[in-house]
Design an enzyme around this catalytic site. Structure first.
Site, PDB file in Angstrom:
ATOM      1  N   GLY A  45       0.760  -1.200  -0.070  1.00 19.17           N
ATOM      2  CA  GLY A  45      -0.204  -0.121   0.033  1.00 19.17           C
ATOM      3  C   GLY A  45       0.959   1.103   0.059  1.00 19.17           C
ATOM      4  O   GLY A  45       2.167   1.277   0.380  1.00 19.17           O
ATOM      5  N   GLN A  50       3.165  10.039   1.034  1.00 18.93           N
ATOM      6  CA  GLN A  50       4.523   9.424   1.333  1.00 18.93           C
ATOM      7  C   GLN A  50       5.482   9.606   0.168  1.00 18.93           C
ATOM      8  O   GLN A  50       6.616   9.465   0.521  1.00 18.93           O
ATOM      9  CB  GLN A  50       4.154   7.686   1.497  1.00 18.93           C
ATOM     10  CG  GLN A  50       3.272   7.466   2.583  1.00 18.93           C
ATOM     11  CD  GLN A  50       3.217   5.909   2.841  1.00 18.93           C
ATOM     12  OE1 GLN A  50       2.444   5.453   2.034  1.00 18.93           O
ATOM     13  NE2 GLN A  50       3.881   5.347   3.518  1.00 18.93           N
ATOM     14  N   CYS A  88       4.946  -0.225   7.513  1.00 19.99           N
ATOM     15  CA  CYS A  88       4.606   1.058   6.662  1.00 19.99           C
ATOM     16  C   CYS A  88       5.973   1.604   6.021  1.00 19.99           C
ATOM     17  O   CYS A  88       6.857   1.582   6.742  1.00 19.99           O
ATOM     18  CB  CYS A  88       4.043   2.223   7.788  1.00 19.99           C
ATOM     19  SG  CYS A  88       3.855   3.903   6.954  1.00 19.99           S
ATOM     20  N   LEU A  89       6.016   1.767   4.902  1.00 15.40           N
ATOM     21  CA  LEU A  89       7.420   2.223   4.110  1.00 15.40           C
ATOM     22  C   LEU A  89       7.761   3.201   4.823  1.00 15.40           C
ATOM     23  O   LEU A  89       8.943   3.618   4.326  1.00 15.40           O
ATOM     24  CB  LEU A  89       6.847   2.217   2.685  1.00 15.40           C
ATOM     25  CG  LEU A  89       6.500   1.058   1.977  1.00 15.40           C
ATOM     26  CD1 LEU A  89       6.068   1.241   0.483  1.00 15.40           C
ATOM     27  CD2 LEU A  89       7.648  -0.074   1.991  1.00 15.40           C
ATOM     28  N   HIS A 130      -5.272   1.806   6.472  1.00 12.65           N
ATOM     29  CA  HIS A 130      -4.077   2.342   6.506  1.00 12.65           C
ATOM     30  C   HIS A 130      -3.700   3.839   5.586  1.00 12.65           C
ATOM     31  O   HIS A 130      -3.326   4.601   6.076  1.00 12.65           O
ATOM     32  CB  HIS A 130      -3.063   1.334   6.641  1.00 12.65           C
ATOM     33  CG  HIS A 130      -1.576   1.655   6.842  1.00 12.65           C
ATOM     34  ND1 HIS A 130      -0.681   1.339   7.909  1.00 12.65           N
ATOM     35  CD2 HIS A 130      -0.652   2.601   6.189  1.00 12.65           C
ATOM     36  CE1 HIS A 130       0.403   1.710   7.845  1.00 12.65           C
ATOM     37  NE2 HIS A 130       0.399   2.640   6.782  1.00 12.65           N
ATOM     38  N   GLU A 131      -4.027   3.362   4.420  1.00 16.91           N
ATOM     39  CA  GLU A 131      -3.584   4.459   3.463  1.00 16.91           C
ATOM     40  C   GLU A 131      -4.450   5.466   3.408  1.00 16.91           C
ATOM     41  O   GLU A 131      -4.160   6.493   3.216  1.00 16.91           O
ATOM     42  CB  GLU A 131      -3.854   3.760   2.300  1.00 16.91           C
ATOM     43  CG  GLU A 131      -2.597   2.391   1.812  1.00 16.91           C
ATOM     44  CD  GLU A 131      -1.514   2.774   2.358  1.00 16.91           C
ATOM     45  OE1 GLU A 131      -0.834   3.885   2.160  1.00 16.91           O
ATOM     46  OE2 GLU A 131      -0.823   1.654   2.832  1.00 16.91           O
ATOM     47  N   HIS A 134      -3.448   7.821   5.863  1.00 19.03           N
ATOM     48  CA  HIS A 134      -2.246   8.873   5.595  1.00 19.03           C
ATOM     49  C   HIS A 134      -2.917   9.779   4.666  1.00 19.03           C
ATOM     50  O   HIS A 134      -2.229  11.091   4.901  1.00 19.03           O
ATOM     51  CB  HIS A 134      -1.433   7.972   4.452  1.00 19.03           C
ATOM     52  CG  HIS A 134      -0.413   7.198   4.898  1.00 19.03           C
ATOM     53  ND1 HIS A 134       0.600   7.627   5.892  1.00 19.03           N
ATOM     54  CD2 HIS A 134      -0.027   5.776   4.902  1.00 19.03           C
ATOM     55  CE1 HIS A 134       1.494   6.900   6.064  1.00 19.03           C
ATOM     56  NE2 HIS A 134       1.107   5.614   5.821  1.00 19.03           N
TER      57      HIS A 134
END
Ligand code: ZN
Length: 166
Positions: A45, A50, A88-89, A130-131, A134
């Site tokens: 994701g 990000q 998470c990236l 999650h996304e 963000h």
């Protein structure tokens, strides 16, 4: 083009993303950059913030393929929730157990501007939650308990001490 993923505590990760008004070539290119960037980093994701773009676009691995969702909205959420580990990236090496709704229904546009709805449960439902967080500047560390936060305090401090968050 593969983009650089911003790392915590880059302040851009705390910004709210703006709705996409029109799906231009620029938006399509951005979405494809996000797909490539996510694949290169072996993510499942990715949100536009990000990579430093404050637009409401996310990529989510649904089934085997990464898919583009523009202006995604959660329109239904199950009361039942699941606790599972997430990464998470923007937080390399940090994995946290997060409680999320088990099922969600999403409404979004695809890269052609078509509206669609998708109902998911388990991992894909978790990715969406999650996304979409963000896009509102909410990070997974905001979803943990006070006690869990105490436990990872040192790790978060280490993120702050690094200078490669840009
Ligand atoms: Zn993330």
């Amino acid at each position: 083009m593969i983009r650089k993923i911003l790392k915590y505590p880059n302040p851009i990760l705390r910004k709210k993303c703006q709705e996409v008004r029109e799906i231009t070539e620029e938006i399509k290119n951005l979405a494809w950059d996000m797909v490539k960037t996510m694949e290169r980093n072996k993510g499942i994701g990715l949100a536009a913030s990000q990579i430093g773009e404050l637009k409401r676009i996310i990529i989510a691995q649904i089934g085997k393929k990464p898919q583009i969702f523009i202006n995604p909205k959660i329109i239904k959420k199950s009361k039942e929730s699941l606790l599972a580990q997430e990464g998470c990236l923007s937080f390399p090496g940090l994995f946290l157990k997060i409680k999320r709704a088990k099922e969600v229904e999403i409404e979004a546009l695809n890269e052609e501007g078509k509206v669609g709805k998708i109902k998911t449960e388990g991992l894909p439902a978790r990715i969406f939650q999650h996304e979409i967080d963000h896009l509102d500047g909410i990070l997974f560390i905001d979803r943990i308990s006070f006690w869990q936060r105490l436990k990872i305090g040192k790790k978060l401090k280490n993120f702050k001490l690094r200078d490669d968050f840009n």
